[in-house]
Design a protein around this motif. Sequence first.
Motif, PDB file in Angstrom:
ATOM      1  N   VAL A  31       0.850  -1.175   0.000  1.00 57.40           N
ATOM      2  CA  VAL A  31       0.000   0.000   0.000  1.00 57.40           C
ATOM      3  C   VAL A  31       0.897   1.241   0.000  1.00 57.40           C
ATOM      4  O   VAL A  31       1.873   1.289   0.754  1.00 57.40           O
ATOM      5  N   PRO A  32       0.584   2.245  -0.848  1.00 56.66           N
ATOM      6  CA  PRO A  32       1.432   3.434  -0.847  1.00 56.66           C
ATOM      7  C   PRO A  32       1.429   4.100   0.531  1.00 56.66           C
ATOM      8  O   PRO A  32       0.414   4.115   1.227  1.00 56.66           O
ATOM      9  N   LYS A  33       2.578   4.650   0.905  1.00 58.28           N
ATOM     10  CA  LYS A  33       2.708   5.287   2.212  1.00 58.28           C
ATOM     11  C   LYS A  33       2.043   6.661   2.251  1.00 58.28           C
ATOM     12  O   LYS A  33       1.599   7.111   3.300  1.00 58.28           O
ATOM     13  N   THR A  34       1.942   7.347   1.100  1.00 59.69           N
ATOM     14  CA  THR A  34       1.323   8.676   1.040  1.00 59.69           C
ATOM     15  C   THR A  34       0.147   8.650   0.073  1.00 59.69           C
ATOM     16  O   THR A  34       0.092   7.828  -0.842  1.00 59.69           O
ATOM     17  N   VAL A  35      -0.759   9.584   0.285  1.00 60.38           N
ATOM     18  CA  VAL A  35      -1.923   9.709  -0.588  1.00 60.38           C
ATOM     19  C   VAL A  35      -1.514  10.530  -1.804  1.00 60.38           C
ATOM     20  O   VAL A  35      -0.879  11.576  -1.669  1.00 60.38           O
ATOM     21  N   PRO A  36      -1.853  10.069  -3.020  1.00 61.48           N
ATOM     22  CA  PRO A  36      -1.510  10.864  -4.204  1.00 61.48           C
ATOM     23  C   PRO A  36      -2.164  12.241  -4.140  1.00 61.48           C
ATOM     24  O   PRO A  36      -3.303  12.380  -3.697  1.00 61.48           O
TER      25      PRO A  36
END
Length: 165
Positions: A31-36
């Motif tokens: 899961v990406p660590k930051t929100v796009p």
Amino acid sequence: MAFDLGTPVNTALLLYIFYAIQRIIFPSSSVPKTVPNEFKHGYTWMPKSHPPTLLFQTYTPKTLAPFNGEDGKRILLAIKGVVYDVTAGRNFYGPSGMYANFAGRDASRGMAKQSFEESMLTPIDQPLDKLEDLTPEEIENMKGWMEHFSSKYIICGRLVENDAV
């Protein structure tokens, strides 16, 4: 023909196949660590404003003449009775464009003869040009321009005689 792992190409190919199979069977689930945030300020593909609606209508040479692109207005031109909205091609058909003399006019004869001269244009207070003296090659040339315009621009009306409306 046997498969020999001793050659570097075969070894590299086999490793790539194993890697591709492993990626298919065990896909990455991180899961990406930051929100796009590329859409944080809204969508950038939306136009600033939509062009005004243009309805299909009947034009005469006199009612077509104001659509010559001056003062940022729409640019229309006609070929063999079909009126095209060429506003998207303002660089070509606008006031300083190379085809500017066709804007707001019947461009049939000029397109058929590949001529940009003013003499190719019928005055707006005269009857429409019947194009009876065109050669078969010129007629084909004009049809080619009509196909080009039909594929690139919106057909927005038809051109009729001044007294027909």
